[in-house]
Write an enzyme that holds these catalytic residues in place. Structure first.
Site, mmCIF file in Angstrom:
data_model
loop_
_atom_site.group_PDB
_atom_site.id
_atom_site.type_symbol
_atom_site.label_atom_id
_atom_site.label_comp_id
_atom_site.label_asym_id
_atom_site.label_seq_id
_atom_site.Cartn_x
_atom_site.Cartn_y
_atom_site.Cartn_z
ATOM 1 N N HIS A 148 0.424 -1.526 0.322
ATOM 2 C CA HIS A 148 0.288 0.277 0.115
ATOM 3 C C HIS A 148 0.574 0.986 0.079
ATOM 4 C CE1 HIS A 148 -3.383 -2.905 1.182
ATOM 5 N NE2 HIS A 148 -4.658 -1.839 0.907
ATOM 6 N N LYS A 152 -0.508 4.541 4.825
ATOM 7 C CA LYS A 152 -1.118 3.498 5.468
ATOM 8 C C LYS A 152 -0.974 3.360 6.306
ATOM 9 C CE LYS A 152 -3.914 -0.751 4.752
ATOM 10 N NZ LYS A 152 -4.904 -0.022 5.374
#
Length: 236
Positions: A148, A152
């Protein structure tokens, strides 16, 4: 002509909330936003949608389905509101406590609801494939690698953990690895390996709109259903 589903968006200033608001403005969404809720608001009405603060949640107009992409501290209030109004709930809020998960299960006796860590329809299919593969490949190593963007915070991702649960349902014992780099929207690899061969099941998201579209799809399919806890796969 089919009546549009009246939607409350909870967590309206987040990325998902903004995507939901934008997509609902499209004629093809099948959903009409009757209220948008966030911790703080600026303008009270934006492009025809009334905005409310979290403290004003109980004063929102009538709605059919609440779509919740907020934070754990705001989850209890929207769940309670849906129960009080007899409305459905679609939630993608992660990081819920054990007590909140228990309240979610209890609420399913009264309202239709779906909670998912990932509202991609492709990931919903991937869950099924992982469960089937793990059941058919006893004793194979299982590894889940997720990637990600750098902002995140949770690792492994909620989606990776959900995929891991699917693998465990078939008897596998998954191991996890997490990558955080650049602006990666979301990639999940589930690998089954044994001597001489391996299988890789991969989902790559290249646009965050897929998650918002999946949540709107769930809202349309959930509206009018009997009380119960539904999976996204049940609503495909």
């Amino acid at each position: 002509m089919q009546t549009q589903v009246r939607v409350l968006i909870h967590g309206a200033t987040g990325r998902m909330g903004q995507a939901l608001l934008r997509l609902c403005r499209e004629d093809s969404s099948g959903c009409e936003v009757v209220a948008a809720v966030a911790r703080t608001v600026g303008a009270r009405v934006v492009e025809g949608v009334p905005h409310f603060t979290s403290a004003e949640l109980t004063g929102v107009p009538a709605f059919d389905v609440a779509i919740d992409f907020s934070l754990p501290e705001g989850f209890d209030a929207v769940l309670a509101l849906c129960q009080a109004r007899g409305a459905a709930l679609v939630s993608g809020t992660t990081g819920l406590s054990a007590a909140q998960k228990a309240r979610l299960e209890a609420a399913a006796a009264h309202i239709p609801l779906v909670w998912a860590s990932n509202f991609s329809l492709g990931v919903a299919v991937l869950h099924d494939l992982v469960a089937r593969a793990s059941a058919l490949l006893p004793g194979w190593d299982c590894d889940i690698v997720e990637a990600h963007h750098t902002r995140k915070l949770d690792a492994p991702s909620g989606t990776a953990l959900t995929l891991g649960a699917a693998a465990e349902s078939g008897g596998a014992h998954p191991h996890y690895a997490s990558l955080r780099a650049g602006d990666i929207v979301g990639e999940h690899l589930v690998q089954f390996a044994t001597a001489g061969e391996r299988i890789e099941l991969i989902h790559r998201a290249t646009n965050r709109d897929i998650f918002a579209r999946g949540a709107l799809h769930a809202a349309r399919r959930l509206n009018g259903r009997a009380p119960g806890r539904y999976r996204l796969a049940d609503l495909l």
